[in-house]
Design a protein around this motif. Structure first.
Motif, PDB file in Angstrom:
ATOM      1  N   VAL A  66       0.791  -1.098  -0.055  1.00  0.00           N
ATOM      2  CA  VAL A  66       0.016  -0.091  -0.049  1.00  0.00           C
ATOM      3  C   VAL A  66       0.709   1.072   0.155  1.00  0.00           C
ATOM      4  O   VAL A  66       1.602   1.542   0.899  1.00  0.00           O
ATOM      5  CB  VAL A  66      -0.989  -0.136   1.370  1.00  0.00           C
ATOM      6  CG1 VAL A  66      -1.680   1.415   1.135  1.00  0.00           C
ATOM      7  CG2 VAL A  66      -1.976  -1.412   1.229  1.00  0.00           C
ATOM      8  N   ARG A  67       0.686   2.149  -1.105  1.00  0.00           N
ATOM      9  CA  ARG A  67       1.377   3.480  -0.844  1.00  0.00           C
ATOM     10  C   ARG A  67       0.598   4.507  -0.306  1.00  0.00           C
ATOM     11  O   ARG A  67      -0.553   4.614  -0.746  1.00  0.00           O
ATOM     12  CB  ARG A  67       1.975   3.816  -2.394  1.00  0.00           C
ATOM     13  CG  ARG A  67       2.609   5.098  -2.422  1.00  0.00           C
ATOM     14  CD  ARG A  67       3.298   5.470  -3.651  1.00  0.00           C
ATOM     15  NE  ARG A  67       2.201   5.958  -4.599  1.00  0.00           N
ATOM     16  CZ  ARG A  67       2.704   6.687  -5.760  1.00  0.00           C
ATOM     17  NH1 ARG A  67       4.154   6.872  -6.004  1.00  0.00           N
ATOM     18  NH2 ARG A  67       1.936   6.996  -6.550  1.00  0.00           N
ATOM     19  N   VAL A  68       1.133   4.811   0.708  1.00  0.00           N
ATOM     20  CA  VAL A  68       0.602   5.943   1.491  1.00  0.00           C
ATOM     21  C   VAL A  68       1.313   7.361   1.206  1.00  0.00           C
ATOM     22  O   VAL A  68       2.074   7.362   0.717  1.00  0.00           O
ATOM     23  CB  VAL A  68       0.527   5.888   2.999  1.00  0.00           C
ATOM     24  CG1 VAL A  68      -0.003   4.473   3.408  1.00  0.00           C
ATOM     25  CG2 VAL A  68       2.209   5.974   3.520  1.00  0.00           C
ATOM     26  N   ASN A  69       0.578   8.482   1.551  1.00  0.00           N
ATOM     27  CA  ASN A  69       0.747   9.781   1.327  1.00  0.00           C
ATOM     28  C   ASN A  69       1.873  10.084   2.143  1.00  0.00           C
ATOM     29  O   ASN A  69       2.172   9.494   3.197  1.00  0.00           O
ATOM     30  CB  ASN A  69      -0.383  10.657   1.592  1.00  0.00           C
ATOM     31  CG  ASN A  69      -1.424  10.698   0.390  1.00  0.00           C
ATOM     32  OD1 ASN A  69      -1.316  11.676  -0.575  1.00  0.00           O
ATOM     33  ND2 ASN A  69      -2.313   9.817   0.325  1.00  0.00           N
ATOM     34  N   PRO A  70       2.720  11.323   1.887  1.00  0.00           N
ATOM     35  CA  PRO A  70       4.079  11.483   2.501  1.00  0.00           C
ATOM     36  C   PRO A  70       3.615  11.822   4.069  1.00  0.00           C
ATOM     37  O   PRO A  70       2.393  12.099   4.411  1.00  0.00           O
ATOM     38  CB  PRO A  70       4.450  12.781   1.831  1.00  0.00           C
ATOM     39  CG  PRO A  70       3.752  12.675   0.285  1.00  0.00           C
ATOM     40  CD  PRO A  70       2.420  12.190   0.611  1.00  0.00           C
ATOM     41  N   ALA A  71       4.583  11.702   4.755  1.00  0.00           N
ATOM     42  CA  ALA A  71       4.536  11.555   6.357  1.00  0.00           C
ATOM     43  C   ALA A  71       4.240  13.077   6.668  1.00  0.00           C
ATOM     44  O   ALA A  71       4.688  14.160   5.988  1.00  0.00           O
ATOM     45  CB  ALA A  71       5.802  11.322   7.114  1.00  0.00           C
ATOM     46  N   GLY A  72       3.579  13.586   7.766  1.00  0.00           N
ATOM     47  CA  GLY A  72       3.384  14.783   7.951  1.00  0.00           C
ATOM     48  C   GLY A  72       2.257  15.460   7.549  1.00  0.00           C
ATOM     49  O   GLY A  72       1.487  16.588   7.981  1.00  0.00           O
TER      50      GLY A  72
END
Length: 282
Positions: A66-72
């Protein structure tokens, strides 16, 4: 140290938009692994539905990323909460740049296996540090976001070949992964119909140590698999060399070439890759 560790997902890893659950099963059938993409492939207004689709999906966790959006970002928190509620534990972090970001992902998804996507200038420059994080199992690089982070407008020349900065980034990420003993994944080829250039890049990726190449269309899978699969002739030559080396110590001459340990390691790697990617026609 042998690069790649226990990474067994390749060679053809297919991105699929996470808001298109109708494509999940087909993608899993056609590729070696799938990436359910919660980031760039999904419009902002569709991200909640995409997370629901990921939660409700029942793909094989061993071959699902699963590709998640950038941290923060706000999306990162929602993405990781969704992943944590599933059996999926291999997560690709978009625009990875710091080990603190990797720590945040590891806290949010217990037992996570991270693929750090180095696709900005900061991510590429810090790829060596990212590769040594205890939760990282692979690095991937990306050309388009990298060039955008530099203020550029194109990653490739008119003939389709990467510009020098992209080539340097590709090599930097591969070297960082190899030094840390984790896998390296090559970037996608955006021209879906350009299979000959894809084959050339994938063959180069295989020859230099990438463990897989990501792709964006099922029609690219066979080309990537073929490029990573050693030819029958190459396997026979490698087997013959290893047979000739049996019982020998140090450097020796074989068919007009000086053979030493690095060349034997090349041969062993080729035979191992052949064993893990059998010819479907056989």
């Amino acid at each position: 140290m042998t690069a790649g560790g226990d990474f067994l997902l390749g060679p053809a890893i297919l991105f699929v938009p996470a808001d298109r659950p109708d494509r999940f099963g087909k993608a899993a059938e056609r590729a070696d692994a799938v990436i359910l993409d919660l980031e760039d492939a999904v419009a902002l207004g569709d991200k909640a539905a995409a997370r629901t689709a990921v939660r409700q999906s029942r793909l094989d966790p061993a071959t699902t990323i699963v590709r998640v959006n950038p941290a923060g970002t706000e999306e990162f928190a929602a993405d990781t909460a969704a992943v944590a509620s599933t059996a999926y534990r291999t997560v690709m972090l978009a625009k990875a740049e710091t080990t603190d970001q990797l720590d945040a992902l590891a806290r949010a998804v217990p037992g996570v296996r991270i693929i750090a996507l180095c696709e900005t200038a900061a991510g590429v420059v810090r790829s060596s540090a990212l590769a040594t994080h205890p939760s990282v199992v692979a690095l991937m690089w990306g050309a388009e976001d990298l060039v955008a982070s530099l203020g550029g407008t194109s990653s490739r020349r008119a003939d389709g070949r990467y510009r020098d900065v992209a080539r340097q980034a590709r090599s930097s990420v591969l070297l960082a992964a190899g030094a840390a003993g984790v896998a390296a994944i090559d970037a996608v080829h955006l021209d879906i119909d350009a299979l000959a250039p894809l084959a050339e890049e994938a063959e180069d990726a295989s020859a230099t140590g990438f463990m897989a190449t990501a792709c964006i269309h099922p029609g690219q899978v066979a080309t990537i698999r073929d490029a990573y699969r050693p030819t029958t002739e190459a396997v026979a030559a490698a087997d013959a060399l290893l047979t000739a080396a049996a019982g020998r110590a140090g450097v020796f001459r074989y068919e007009g070439r000086m053979i030493d340990e690095p060349l034997l390691r090349h041969a062993r790697a080729l035979v191992a890759r052949a064993a893990s990617s059998p010819d479907p026609s056989s």
